[in-house]
Design an enzyme around this catalytic site. Structure first.
Site, mmCIF file in Angstrom:
data_model
loop_
_atom_site.group_PDB
_atom_site.id
_atom_site.type_symbol
_atom_site.label_atom_id
_atom_site.label_comp_id
_atom_site.label_asym_id
_atom_site.label_seq_id
_atom_site.Cartn_x
_atom_site.Cartn_y
_atom_site.Cartn_z
ATOM 1 N N LYS A 22 0.840 -1.207 0.000
ATOM 2 C CA LYS A 22 0.000 0.000 0.000
ATOM 3 C C LYS A 22 0.871 1.250 0.000
ATOM 4 C CE LYS A 22 -1.696 1.595 4.033
ATOM 5 N NZ LYS A 22 -1.455 3.004 4.379
ATOM 6 N N ASN A 23 1.859 1.291 0.883
ATOM 7 C CA ASN A 23 2.613 2.529 1.067
ATOM 8 C C ASN A 23 3.620 2.799 -0.045
ATOM 9 O OD1 ASN A 23 1.105 3.020 3.272
ATOM 10 N ND2 ASN A 23 2.688 2.546 4.791
ATOM 11 N N ARG A 102 -4.266 10.905 4.407
ATOM 12 C CA ARG A 102 -3.158 11.853 4.552
ATOM 13 C C ARG A 102 -2.189 11.813 3.381
ATOM 14 N NH1 ARG A 102 -2.749 13.977 9.415
ATOM 15 N NH2 ARG A 102 -0.679 14.702 8.859
ATOM 16 N N CYS A 126 -5.340 13.125 13.232
ATOM 17 C CA CYS A 126 -5.086 11.727 12.911
ATOM 18 C C CYS A 126 -5.072 10.935 14.211
ATOM 19 C CB CYS A 126 -3.739 11.619 12.221
ATOM 20 S SG CYS A 126 -3.238 9.937 11.886
ATOM 21 N N ARG A 131 1.083 14.532 13.540
ATOM 22 C CA ARG A 131 1.516 14.390 12.153
ATOM 23 C C ARG A 131 1.556 15.715 11.372
ATOM 24 N NH1 ARG A 131 -1.034 8.979 9.684
ATOM 25 N NH2 ARG A 131 0.862 8.997 8.457
ATOM 26 N N LYS A 171 14.740 15.664 10.607
ATOM 27 C CA LYS A 171 14.117 14.439 11.124
ATOM 28 C C LYS A 171 13.747 13.586 9.917
ATOM 29 C CE LYS A 171 10.181 13.335 14.079
ATOM 30 N NZ LYS A 171 9.155 13.866 14.944
ATOM 31 N N VAL A 172 13.784 12.276 10.074
ATOM 32 C CA VAL A 172 13.440 11.405 8.937
ATOM 33 C C VAL A 172 11.931 11.403 8.735
ATOM 34 C CG1 VAL A 172 13.494 9.052 8.034
ATOM 35 C CG2 VAL A 172 15.419 9.918 9.378
ATOM 36 N N SER A 173 11.504 11.724 7.529
ATOM 37 C CA SER A 173 10.075 11.656 7.207
ATOM 38 C C SER A 173 9.889 10.986 5.855
ATOM 39 C CB SER A 173 9.465 13.061 7.174
ATOM 40 O OG SER A 173 8.227 13.040 6.458
ATOM 41 N N ASP A 316 4.904 0.595 11.950
ATOM 42 C CA ASP A 316 3.709 -0.057 11.397
ATOM 43 C C ASP A 316 3.598 -1.526 11.815
ATOM 44 O OD1 ASP A 316 2.995 2.294 10.216
ATOM 45 O OD2 ASP A 316 3.594 1.737 8.183
ATOM 46 N N ARG A 408 -8.565 -0.697 4.516
ATOM 47 C CA ARG A 408 -7.701 0.342 3.938
ATOM 48 C C ARG A 408 -6.356 -0.243 3.523
ATOM 49 N NH1 ARG A 408 -7.464 5.899 7.139
ATOM 50 N NH2 ARG A 408 -6.285 6.288 5.248
#
Ligand code: EPZ
Length: 429
Positions: A22-23, A102, A126, A131, A171-173, A316, A408
Site C-alpha cells: 500500500k505505502n 493523509r 489523525c 503528524r 528528522k526522517v520523514s 507499522d 484500507r
C-alpha cells in the site's frame, strides 16, 4: 456495517501470498501527475486507500483504469493500473478528500513541479499522532516555492519553476522525502536530500521515477541526489511486495504456534523483524519464494523493542508485536519513537485479557497464558490487525468492529488467514 468474527485457537499452516505494498502504491500513483504519458503500475493491491487515492487523482484530471488478474495468473499478483494525466484539470486538492487520506497531501510537490502552483488542504487530525507537514513545506520552500497557508489550505507557487537545492531534513520523514522527490525530479538543476527516509517504498518510488526518465542516485541511502529533467515520460513499474503485510502475517503465524510461507515477501526488507522474532523464539527463514515462519511448540520469549525509521523496527509493526508479546513468557517493553499517540490498540488488547501498562512512549507487556474473546474496535489500520492477531490466540469468539480500517490496508485478510486454517469470517452487523 461489516465486522470480522474470529474463533481463536487454530494453528496457521500453509501459504499466504503477499500483496503489493500500500505505502508504495500510493506515492507511485501520485507520480502519474508528473507526465502527460501513461504510467502503468503492476501488482497494485486492491485496497480502500488505493480506490480513495484514485478518486483524488481523478479530481486532478488523471484517467485511471484497472485490470484485474488474468486467467492463470497468481492470485497474489494484484491489479494492473493505468494512470494517464494528459492534462491537469485542477490543481486544488480539497479538504473533503485530503482529510480522508493523509498521503494525498503528497500531490503538492508534483502538482507544483508540473503546473507551477498547487492548493492542497492541510490534512488535519489523525488517530496516531499530530503528524505535522512542516518538513514537506520546508523542502518545497528550499526548491524555491512560495508557500502560504490560507483558510486551511497550503498554497504553493513557483511560476518560473522549481530550482534544485540542498535540503537537510532535521528528522526522517517518509512523506516529506516522497513529496520533495516528486518535485525535485522536474526542478531545474541538482537537488541533494540529506537525512532522506530509507524506507523501501521511497526506493520503489525512485526506481519508478528513473523508469520515467528521472535522474536519481543514492537509492537505499539517506542521501538522495536528483538531477532535474525537463519532462518525464510514461513507464511500466511493478509495486514492491508489502513488508508490513508480510510482517503482520509472520506474527500471526508465530501467535498460533504455526508455520506459514509468505510467498513473495522480501526477507531483505524485514531484517529488523526477523531479528526480533529470532529473539522471541520464532524462526523466520528467507527462502526462494519468500519468507518461511515457524514456531513449533516452545513458549515465546519476551523482547524489548524500540521503533525507528528503516532499517529499524517499523512503527507499522508495533501494534502487531504487542499482540504477540501478550503470549510471551515474561515481560516485554515496546517503545514507540515515531508517533506520540500510537497506542490506541492497548485498551482493546486489555479487553481481550492482555496485561499492558503504558508509561509515556513505552508499553510494558506482561505475558499471560490466556486471552479471551470479546467485542473490540480499532482506530487505525495497524491497531485493528493487532486485534486480529490477538483474536487468533484468544479462547472463544472475538468480533472486531470498524473493519473499514482493515480494508484500507489489508487485501483479502479473511481469505488469506482462512485458507491457512483460521476460523475467521466477515459478518454484517
Ligand atoms: C508513512 O507516513 C506511512 N504512510 C505510515 O504508515 C508510517 O507509519 C510512517 O511513514 C512511518 O514509517 C504511508 O506511507 C502512506 P513520516 P508519513 O512523515 O509519511 C514527523 C500505515 O499504517 N513529521 O515518516 O506520514 C511525524 O509526525 C501508515 O500504513 C514531522 O514532524 O510518516 C512522525 O513523528 C500510518 N513533520 C515522523 O515525522 C513533517 O512534516 C515520521 O512521519 C512530517 C513528519
Amino acid at each position: 456495517m461489516d465486522a470480522i468474527r474470529i474463533r481463536g485457537g487454530n494453528r496457521l499452516e500453509g501459504e499466504i501470498p503477499i500483496s503489493g505494498a500500500k505505502n508504495a502504491a500510493l506515492p507511485l500513483m501520485i507520480a502519474s501527475l508528473l507526465t502527460k504519458d501513461r504510467l502503468v503500475l503492476e501488482n497494485v493491491p486492491r485496497l480502500a486507500d488505493v480506490n480513495m487515492l484514485g478518486r483524488i487523482l481523478g479530481n486532478h484530471g488523471v484517467d485511471m483504469a484497472i485490470r484485474g488478474k488474468r486467467a492463470g495468473e497468481h492470485s497474489g499478483r494484484g491489479s494492473v493500473m493505468t494512470l494517464h494525466a494528459e492534462t491537469i484539470a485542477d490543481t486544488t486538492a480539497p479538504y473533503e478528500l485530503v482529510s480522508r487520506m493523509r498521503a494525498s497531501f503528497w500531490v503538492l510537490g508534483p502538482l507544483l513541479a508540473r503546473c507551477g502552483e498547487a492548493r492542497v488542504s492541510m490534512p488535519g487530525g489523525c488517530a496516531i499522532g499530530t503528524r505535522p507537514v512542516d518538513l514537506h513545506l520546508m523542502g518545497l520552500e528550499a526548491l524555491g516555492a512560495k508557500i502560504d497557508v490560507e483558510a486551511g489550505y497550503v498554497v504553493a507557487r513557483a511560476p518560473s519553476g522549481l530550482k534544485g537545492a540542498h535540503i537537510a531534513f532535521p528528522k526522517v520523514s517518509v512523506g516529506a522525502t516522497h513529496n520533495v522527490l516528486l518535485a525535485a525530479v522536474l526542478a531545474n538543476g541538482e537537488t541533494i536530500i540529506e537525512n532522506a527516509a530509507r524506507e523501501p517504498e521511497v526506493g520503489d518510488l525512485a526506481e519508478c521515477l528513473i523508469a520515467m526518465g528521472g535522474r536519481i542516485e543514492g537509492i537505499g541511502s539517506s542521501r538522495l541526489v536528483v538531477q532535474g529533467v525537463a519532462s518525464l515520460h510514461g513507464a511500466t513499474h511493478a509495486v514492491l511486495p508489502d513488508r508490513i503485510e508480510a510482517g503482520t502475517y509472520a506474527m500471526a503465524a508465530a501467535m498460533t504456534g504455526g508455520s506459514v510461507d509468505l510467498v513473495g515477501a522480501r526477507g531483505d526488507q524485514l531484517e529488523a523483524l526477523i531479528e526480533v522474532l529470532g529473539r522471541a523464539g520464532v524462526e523466520a527463514t528467507v527462502t526462494n519464494t519468500g519468507l518461511s515462519v515457524t514456531r513449533n511448540g516452545g513458549k515465546l520469549r519476551p523482547v524489548s523493542v524500540e521503533t525507528s525509521p528503516y532499517p529499524g523496527f517499523a512503527t507499522d509493526l508495533q501494534a502487531q508485536l504487542m499482540a504477540l508479546m501478550t503470549q510471551a513468557d515474561g515481560i516485554s517493553k515496546i517503545t514507540e519513537t515515531i508517533f506520540e499517540n500510537r497506542f490506541m490498540h492497548v485498551q482493546e488488547l486489555v479487553r481481550l485479557g492482555a496485561n499492558i501498562a503504558l508509561d509515556g512512549d513505552t508499553a510494558t507487556v506482561t505475558g499471560t497464558d490466556r486471552l479471551a474473546g470479546a467485542q473490540v474496535m480499532a482506530t487505525d489500520l495497524r491497531a485493528s490487525v493487532s486485534l486480529v492477531i490477538a483474536a487468533l490466540a484468544a479462547e472463544g469468539e472475538t468480533v472486531i468492529n470498524r473493519v473499514y480500517h482493515l480494508d484500507r490496508g489489508f487485501e483479502n485478510i479473511e481469505n488469506k488467514l482462512g485458507r491457512c486454517g483460521a476460523d475467521i469470517e466477515r459478518i454484517s452487523i
